[in-house]
Design an enzyme around this catalytic site. Structure first.
Site, PDB file in Angstrom:
ATOM      1  N   SER A   7     -43.453 -25.373  12.563  1.00  0.00           N
ATOM      2  CA  SER A   7     -43.279 -25.237  10.995  1.00  0.00           C
ATOM      3  C   SER A   7     -44.388 -26.719  10.255  1.00  0.00           C
ATOM      4  O   SER A   7     -44.638 -26.740   9.975  1.00  0.00           O
ATOM      5  CB  SER A   7     -41.673 -26.008  10.635  1.00  0.00           C
ATOM      6  OG  SER A   7     -41.042 -26.427  11.194  1.00  0.00           O
ATOM      7  N   ASP A 311     -38.251 -31.916   2.830  1.00  0.00           N
ATOM      8  CA  ASP A 311     -37.256 -30.988   2.639  1.00  0.00           C
ATOM      9  C   ASP A 311     -36.057 -31.103   3.759  1.00  0.00           C
ATOM     10  O   ASP A 311     -35.134 -30.154   4.143  1.00  0.00           O
ATOM     11  CB  ASP A 311     -37.524 -29.491   2.215  1.00  0.00           C
ATOM     12  CG  ASP A 311     -38.363 -29.275   4.030  1.00  0.00           C
ATOM     13  OD1 ASP A 311     -38.411 -29.694   4.608  1.00  0.00           O
ATOM     14  OD2 ASP A 311     -38.555 -28.105   4.002  1.00  0.00           O
ATOM     15  N   HIS A 314     -39.057 -30.970   7.177  1.00  0.00           N
ATOM     16  CA  HIS A 314     -40.720 -31.242   7.696  1.00  0.00           C
ATOM     17  C   HIS A 314     -41.071 -32.527   6.477  1.00  0.00           C
ATOM     18  O   HIS A 314     -40.421 -33.171   5.465  1.00  0.00           O
ATOM     19  CB  HIS A 314     -40.317 -30.196   7.378  1.00  0.00           C
ATOM     20  CG  HIS A 314     -40.008 -28.909   7.217  1.00  0.00           C
ATOM     21  ND1 HIS A 314     -38.987 -28.380   7.076  1.00  0.00           N
ATOM     22  CD2 HIS A 314     -40.747 -28.479   9.494  1.00  0.00           C
ATOM     23  CE1 HIS A 314     -38.740 -27.143   8.073  1.00  0.00           C
ATOM     24  NE2 HIS A 314     -39.773 -27.309   8.909  1.00  0.00           N
TER      25      HIS A 314
END
Ligand SMILES: *[C@@H]1O[C@H](CO)[C@@H](O)[C@H](O)[C@H]1NC(C)=O
Ligand SMILES: *[C@@H]1O[C@H](CO)[C@@H](O)[C@H](O)[C@H]1NC(C)=O
Ligand SMILES: *[C@@H]1O[C@H](CO)[C@@H](O)[C@H](O)[C@H]1NC(C)=O
Ligand SMILES: *[C@@H]1O[C@H](CO)[C@@H](O)[C@H](O)[C@H]1NC(C)=O
Ligand SMILES: *[C@@H]1O[C@H](CO)[C@@H](O)[C@H](O)[C@H]1NC(C)=O
Length: 343
Positions: A7, A311, A314
């Site tokens: 991610s 968040d 991340h």
């Protein structure tokens, strides 16, 4: 550029792959609020590390491989959120995770690369030629592997026992790409996930005495991240000896994050926010599993560049930009990308 990872550098694969099987919030505002102005498949408020690197090299932003872009001649991004180094079947079979995982491990991404090859090159020689002039990213990998283990309540010793296996998977992928002709490879290490709002919140919900370091991060989790990074550097050293004609760059993902958290004011980050997410549903670290970024009613801070974390799991675009600069020009890459590819 051809990139593999999770991610931290995904440019849209997770959102395509996860829906509708998993709930997806990363394709909702405020994701993308800083740079694109709307969600763009990045798990951040804007661009991610490989976007900054593509910009610097004069390349278009890399399309996510699952977008089926008609133009992959300048590169493509196979990274997908949640990706592991070890095949996901291991975590499912051993009941280390509750959910059905996306089948997105490093090996699967290499399979996608094989399948896409005919639209990039046709002959063995043509492919080798092409890949020898490309920049490959293999990683970051490992964060999801270790996170599953920590979340399953494994001890430091148990998590640590996975480090050689995880590093071996990464080294094997690097070797496989070299055998296809890759000559320039960037292999990022792990960030300090013991500093992430998700891990800090998860730990503070358990009734136990945790061991925090001088900046408030979790010692055991960061020790395993550092061990991973030392093993990875050794593995890269061995590959450099075996393939002297290649340039294999170790990219440090650990120290740039620590340096911001250590001296937040120097980076325009308020000390009180250094370990808090910009976008989240409250709590000490502004991360709440039942109210995550992207859900209705969950709001972001006004100025994401004044935060390290976006968040919970991340980073903000500002953090990614700082890391990308450090990888391109130094001091966070050995050797820095720009000096390596000028040869
Ligand atoms: C990409 O192509 C595959 C195979 O043809 C298809 O199943 C998939 O739906 C396509 N994805 C998108 C985002 O168009
Ligand atoms: C993931 O996909 C690969 C092939 O792409 C397959 O060999 C493997 O069994 C799959 N793993 C799981 C857990 O579904
Ligand atoms: C590979 O060959 C096919 C069939 O001849 C052709 O359509 C395609 O454009 C070629 N791809 C590349 C990247 O040259
Ligand atoms: C934590 O453990 C202590 C000692 O066993 C107990 O008294 C306390 O109620 C527990 N607290 C929580 C929140 O579970
Ligand atoms: C987390 O979110 C839930 C659902 O919105 C809410 O009920 C709860 O109070 C929140 N917890 C914290 C610590 O803010």
């Amino acid at each position: 550029m051809f990139t593999f990872g999770d991610s931290y550098i995904d440019t849209g694969n997770f959102v395509i792959m996860a829906a509708p099987a998993l709930p997806v919030w990363q394709d909702k505002p405020p994701y993308g609020m800083t740079f694109f102005g709307h969600p763009m498949g990045r798990i951040s408020d804007g661009r991610v590390i490989v976007d900054f690197i593509a910009e610097q090299l004069g390349l278009p932003l890399l399309p996510a491989s699952l977008q089926n872009s008609s133009d992959v001649s300048k590169g493509v991004n196979f990274a997908v959120g949640g990706a592991t180094a070890i095949d996901v079947g291991l975590y499912e079979r051993n009941k280390l995770v509750q959910l059905k995982l996306l089948n997105n491990s490093l090996n699967v991404q290499l399979g996608w690369f094989e399948r896409l090859k005919p639209s990039i090159c046709n002959t063995t020689k043509g492919c080798r030629d092409r890949f020898s002039k490309a920049l490959f990213f293999v990683g970051e990998f490992g964060v999801n592997d270790y996170s599953f283990l920590w979340s399953a309540g494994k001890t430091e010793e148990e998590v640590r026992s996975y480090v050689p296996k995880v590093v071996q998977k990464i080294a094997m992928a690097v070797e496989r790409l070299i055998n296809e002709g890759a000559a320039y490879l960037v292999v990022p290490g792990n960030p300090p996930i013991g500093c992430s709002p998700t891990m800090l919140t998860f730990r503070s919900s358990l009734n136990r005495t945790d061991n925090y370091d001088y900046i408030g991060c979790l010692n055991d989790i960061n020790r395993v991240a550092r061990r991973h990074n030392s093993f990875l550097r050794l593995a890269i050293g061995a590959l450099r000896v075996k393939y002297p004609h290649t340039t294999i760059i170790f990219a440090d993902f650990y120290h740039p994050i620590i340096s911001i958290i250590e001296k937040p004011n120097r980076f325009g980050v308020n000390g009180a926010d250094a370990l808090r997410a910009c976008c989240g549903g409250g709590g000490k670290y502004n991360w709440n599993a039942s109210a995550v970024c992207g859900m209705p009613g969950v709001t972001a801070c006004k100025n994401p560049s004044a935060f390290v974390n976006w968040d919970g799991g991340h980073f903000t675009e500002a953090t990614y930009r700082y890391i990308a600069e450090g990888w391109l020009h130094g001091p966070f890459a050995d050797p820095p990308i720009l000096s390596a590819i000028r040869h």
